[in-house]
Write an enzyme that holds these catalytic residues in place. Structure first.
Site, PDB file in Angstrom:
ATOM      1  N   SER A 238       1.110  -1.309  -0.073  1.00  0.00           N
ATOM      2  CA  SER A 238       0.141  -0.141   0.148  1.00  0.00           C
ATOM      3  C   SER A 238       1.063   1.141  -0.170  1.00  0.00           C
ATOM      4  CB  SER A 238      -0.980  -0.271   1.283  1.00  0.00           C
ATOM      5  OG  SER A 238       0.278   0.247   2.657  1.00  0.00           O
ATOM      6  N   LYS A 239       0.289   2.352  -0.354  1.00  0.00           N
ATOM      7  CA  LYS A 239       0.997   3.408  -0.260  1.00  0.00           C
ATOM      8  C   LYS A 239       1.924   3.314   1.135  1.00  0.00           C
ATOM      9  CE  LYS A 239      -1.557   6.853  -1.791  1.00  0.00           C
ATOM     10  NZ  LYS A 239      -2.683   7.649  -2.636  1.00  0.00           N
ATOM     11  N   ARG A 240       1.645   3.052   2.480  1.00  0.00           N
ATOM     12  CA  ARG A 240       2.331   3.563   3.587  1.00  0.00           C
ATOM     13  C   ARG A 240       4.102   2.621   2.826  1.00  0.00           C
ATOM     14  NH1 ARG A 240       1.510  -1.354   7.588  1.00  0.00           N
ATOM     15  NH2 ARG A 240       0.156  -1.889   6.336  1.00  0.00           N
ATOM     16  N   GLY A 242       5.357   2.534   0.653  1.00  0.00           N
ATOM     17  CA  GLY A 242       6.343   3.465  -0.717  1.00  0.00           C
ATOM     18  C   GLY A 242       5.109   2.761  -2.229  1.00  0.00           C
TER      19      GLY A 242
END
Ligand code: GLU
Length: 466
Positions: A238-240, A242
């Site tokens: 996920s965005k978390r 990267g």
């Protein structure tokens, strides 16, 4: 038959490393086999597609240099073709109009659930010959009722789906717009795709797509469903973790080849080789060797590989990347020799080009601002005297070479009976503004005599050297 692969991203989210790996595998396999690689933007979901996501796909692919032989094609520009194929299927009887209303479908669903059956379209309109007045029908694919579809997946092996589990898919909505799975089928057929390489979240779509291709008398391609990339903690990337736009890696100072090298090794290996050039990847990669286990994203390894690529690259090839980073810091230079020299001096000391640019800014500006802490430590007390002596020594040098500078500083260190470090630090602070730089002789050589002396003078508080 020549290999044709495609990368078919939906511009509903910003292209991230997961998509890039799929693109890379498709591109590599085409390059490896001397085939063709197509870029196709699957933008039929008008509500969720954005221009920004399309831009990231195009710029990202260009930055990565994953050049396409054909495309970009846009599905939204192919609606007439989808309609044409759909009409042909209606005539051939491989598709039919379905007039069931939402209420009827809901009731059908409820009854199936009550009977503990899997909810699916019952086929009510399969044999309807007359339209129902006042209802705009959808178009459904007439999926075979019996038998099974076997996907001989190049990554997962044989995966069998029973036809009775696959209901009659809607291929066009009541407003005539084609649906996702149908567009993919028409495109793969028209574009002559021989190898569909995509994320394994699409494996369940494959039997339906194969049935439609068979109904269209088209050749069914080979399929390779590549596993997902997970975050370092094992959860979906996920965005978390990267999973940001691929362009962010450019901004952060990664080399495209390093990112590709990192991604190719997720789920694929070639002996114990870790570092691959682009040509080595092309020569060694085979989609048949991709592993079906999901792999975790490891940012540390990506950083390591980035440095490996910086160290191995021709300095000249890094110049545009360094300049792009320097511009972000508000400086620029077209002095090729200086840029290459800086790269050689700095590349063992930075893991990204962004870091290299930050550490090298002082080479490209007129005058430096001296960090007060470094000044207090190295330019107070006898630091000033040392600096004055070094200045006199350097000003008198006949040649401005790394060797001559080195010798001069060494001589001075011997004559004042101190270590080279003691001599070098005041000089370093004066010319770079900080206590950290490449070896002092290299640093001064790259800066040039004029700038070195001027910065020393500024630090000594005297007027610039004539
Ligand atoms: N458009 C799909 C996606 O972005 C890929 C479909 C395909 O490769 O067939 O997930």
């Amino acid at each position: 038959m020549a290999v044709v692969t495609r990368f078919a991203p939906s511009p509903t989210g910003l292209l991230h490393v997961g998509g890039v790996r799929t693109a890379l595998f498709s591109w590599l396999y085409a390059r490896r086999t001397g085939g063709k690689f197509i870029l196709r933007v699957e933008d039929t979901d008008r509500e969720r597609s954005t221009d920004e996501a399309v831009r990231v796909i195009l710029e990202g692919m260009a930055w990565l240099n994953l050049n396409a032989d054909e495309g970009p094609y846009y599905q939204t520009q192919r609606f007439d073709r989808y309609r044409e194929v759909m009409r042909g299927m209606l005539v051939a009887g491989t598709a039919y109009h379905c007039y069931c209303s939402k209420q009827e479908l809901d009731a059908m669903r409820e009854q199936q659930i009550a009977r503990k059956e899997k909810p699916r379209y019952s086929g009510l309109c399969r044999n309807r010959t007359e339209p129902r007045p006042g209802i705009e029908p959808v178009v459904r694919f007439r999926n075979p009722l019996d038998g099974a579809v076997v996907v001989n997946d190049l990554v997962h092996g044989a995966v069998t789906f029973q036809n009775k589990e696959l209901d009659d898919l809607i291929i066009a909505r009541s407003d005539g717009t084609p649906t996702y799975n149908f567009c993919v089928v028409v495109d793969d057929m028209d574009m002559g795709v021989t190898h569909v390489i995509r994320g394994d979240d699409h494996l369940n779509n494959t039997p339906r797509q194969m049935n439609m291709l068979l109904a269209l008398d088209a050749t069914v391609p080979e399929y390779a469903h590549v596993p997902m990339i997970l975050g370092p903690d094992g959860a979906k990337l996920s965005k978390r973790h990267g999973a940001v736009s691929v362009l962010q890696y450019e901004e952060e100072g990664y080399l495209p080849d390093a990112l590709l090298n990192y991604l190719v090794r997720l789920g694929w290996s070639h002996g114990d080789q870790e570092v691959f050039t682009r040509d080595e990847m092309i020569a060694a990669f085979d989609i048949h060797d991709v592993n079906k286990a999901a792999s975790a994203f490891n940012p540390e390894k990506l950083l390591w590989l980035n440095q490996q690529h910086m160290v191995r690259a021709e300095p000249a090839s890094l110049v545009p990347h360094l300049r792009a980073q320097l511009r972000r810091l508000g400086v620029d230079s077209d002095d090729q020799q200086l840029l290459e020299g800086v790269i050689l001096a700095q590349r063992e000391r930075a893991k990204t080009l962004k870091e290299m640019a930050q550490n090298s800014r002082f080479f490209f500006i007129e005058a430096v601002e001296i960090d007060p802490k470094a000044a207090a430590k190295h330019l107070a007390g006898d630091g000033v005297q040392v600096l004055a002596k070094v200045r006199a020594q350097l000003a008198a040098l006949p040649d401005w070479t790394t060797a001559a500078i080195h010798a001069a500083l060494n001589d001075l260190a011997t004559s004042v009976q101190s270590g080279l470090g003691k001599i070098a630090q005041p000089v370093r602070v004066a010319v770079t503004g900080t206590a950290v730089s490449p070896p002092i002789d290299v640093t001064l050589f790259l800066l040039g005599r004029e700038r070195t002396l001027a910065r020393m003078d500024a630090a000594l508080g005297s007027s610039p050297a004539a």
